[in-house]
Each structure stands twice: as C-alpha cells, then as structure tokens.
Scaffold this motif. Structure first.
Motif, PDB file in Angstrom:
ATOM      1  N   GLU A 140     -14.788 -16.066  47.185  1.00 31.03           N
ATOM      2  CA  GLU A 140     -15.645 -14.883  47.295  1.00 31.03           C
ATOM      3  C   GLU A 140     -17.079 -15.221  46.889  1.00 31.03           C
ATOM      4  N   ARG A 141     -17.258 -15.960  45.801  1.00 28.76           N
ATOM      5  CA  ARG A 141     -18.603 -16.385  45.389  1.00 28.76           C
ATOM      6  C   ARG A 141     -19.252 -17.249  46.470  1.00 28.76           C
ATOM      7  N   THR A 142     -18.474 -18.165  47.033  1.00 26.36           N
ATOM      8  CA  THR A 142     -18.991 -19.032  48.091  1.00 26.36           C
ATOM      9  C   THR A 142     -19.435 -18.209  49.291  1.00 26.36           C
ATOM     10  N   PHE A 143     -18.628 -17.236  49.694  1.00 24.63           N
ATOM     11  CA  PHE A 143     -18.964 -16.368  50.824  1.00 24.63           C
ATOM     12  C   PHE A 143     -20.247 -15.586  50.543  1.00 24.63           C
ATOM     13  N   ARG A 144     -20.316 -14.965  49.368  1.00 25.83           N
ATOM     14  CA  ARG A 144     -21.492 -14.156  49.024  1.00 25.83           C
ATOM     15  C   ARG A 144     -22.757 -15.018  49.053  1.00 25.83           C
ATOM     16  N   SER A 145     -22.663 -16.189  48.481  1.00 26.10           N
ATOM     17  CA  SER A 145     -23.798 -17.103  48.463  1.00 26.10           C
ATOM     18  C   SER A 145     -24.172 -17.539  49.881  1.00 26.10           C
ATOM     19  N   ALA A 146     -23.165 -17.828  50.695  1.00 28.60           N
ATOM     20  CA  ALA A 146     -23.409 -18.271  52.072  1.00 28.60           C
ATOM     21  C   ALA A 146     -24.106 -17.187  52.880  1.00 28.60           C
ATOM     22  N   VAL A 147     -23.638 -15.955  52.781  1.00 26.15           N
ATOM     23  CA  VAL A 147     -24.245 -14.872  53.553  1.00 26.15           C
ATOM     24  C   VAL A 147     -25.672 -14.609  53.068  1.00 26.15           C
ATOM     25  N   THR A 148     -25.891 -14.692  51.761  1.00 30.16           N
ATOM     26  CA  THR A 148     -27.244 -14.541  51.229  1.00 30.16           C
ATOM     27  C   THR A 148     -28.148 -15.643  51.765  1.00 30.16           C
ATOM     28  N   SER A 149     -27.677 -16.878  51.766  1.00 32.00           N
ATOM     29  CA  SER A 149     -28.460 -18.000  52.298  1.00 32.00           C
ATOM     30  C   SER A 149     -28.711 -17.861  53.788  1.00 32.00           C
ATOM     31  N   LEU A 150     -27.693 -17.417  54.526  1.00 32.49           N
ATOM     32  CA  LEU A 150     -27.849 -17.209  55.964  1.00 32.49           C
ATOM     33  C   LEU A 150     -28.905 -16.122  56.220  1.00 32.49           C
ATOM     34  N   ASP A 151     -28.852 -15.051  55.447  1.00 33.89           N
ATOM     35  CA  ASP A 151     -29.810 -13.972  55.599  1.00 33.89           C
ATOM     36  C   ASP A 151     -31.243 -14.470  55.370  1.00 33.89           C
TER      37      ASP A 151
END
Length: 156
Positions: A140-151
C-alpha cells in the motif's frame, strides 16, 4: 530459478485467492494516466520505486519487468482499454511459491483528475499467500508513493 505460472485471464483479478486492492486520486486526467501505464512502459522506472527495468515485449503485447532485489517478471497484457483499464498477468517469474499473478489498474474520472484503483491478484503456495497478506501495508505504501510520483511526473 525462473518458472512458468498458470496462465489466467482478466477475470482472475476478481476471483484470485489473494486480492490486494488500493485506491488513490491523481490530478492528471484518465487518458494521461492510462498512457503512462500502457504506452510508456520504460517510464515505469521513473515513478514506480521498486521497478529498476521495464521494457515492452512482443510489439507491446507483453512486458519485461525487473524489481529491486532481483525479482523478474515476463508479462502478457490482458486488457488495455483507454482510458479505463490496463491489466496484465505474469507468465514467468523467479518469485518462489507463485502459481498465478495478475494486476489491474482501473481508472475513473474524479473531478478533473483520476481515481486510480490497483488490484494485485495472486495464487500460490500457502507460505506465498501468507507472505503477500503480511506485505499488504508495504504494498500500500509503495502504491501510494508510486501514484504520487506518477502524478508529479504527469504534471511536469
């Protein structure tokens, strides 16, 4: 050791023994998010932290992925419907205990941005399934970080 997994279809993301589902919103429009997921495969290394290598295979019908720590995945794209869905299954991996893996990225408009829902679906040995369930907070942390970085990447 690399081994072949059981081939599964797109429906596997709804019926897998282990399903981990995460959601987050981005400011980017669904079309831009879908393009980053499906068309800019090599770009995954820029926003999805664990990915150290990503390359399209078979004229875009598949992907080759390498993660930090040495995990390898050869994947087949199951669905790429712009701007709503991008899904793939893992055909070959060196992850011990895995029997079937698939992931789905489902995108929906959220104001002027996008609600991103990632489903990680898996089957494997009992220890593999337990490990995945225990890894849920980290994924979940990895996903949240990934989506933030993608954004951030799509805004730049």
């Amino acid at each position: 050791m690399v081994h072949r997994l059981r081939p599964v279809g797109h429906e596997f993301v709804r019926v897998a023994p282990v399903r981990l589902v995460f959601e987050r919103e981005t400011a980017a429009a669904p079309e831009r998010v879908h393009r980053a997921l499906a068309k800019d495969v090599t770009g995954w290394t820029e926003w999805f932290g664990p990915v150290t290598s990503a390359r399209p295979l078979d004229d875009g019908a598949g992907r080759g992925i390498r993660l930090r720590g040495g995990a390898l995945f050869r994947e087949t794209v199951l669905v790429s419907e712009e701007p709503e869905v991008y899904a793939y299954r893992v055909d070959v991996t060196n992850a011990p205990g895995a029997r079937a893996l698939a992931e789905e990225w489902r995108l929906a408009p959220a104001g002027t941005g996008t609600r991103v829902r990632w489903t990680f679906a898996a089957d494997g040995t009992a220890p593999f399934r337990l490990l995945l369930k225990a890894a849920r907070p980290g994924l979940e942390r990895t996903f949240r970080s990934a989506v933030t970085s993608l954004d951030r990447r799509l805004a730049g």
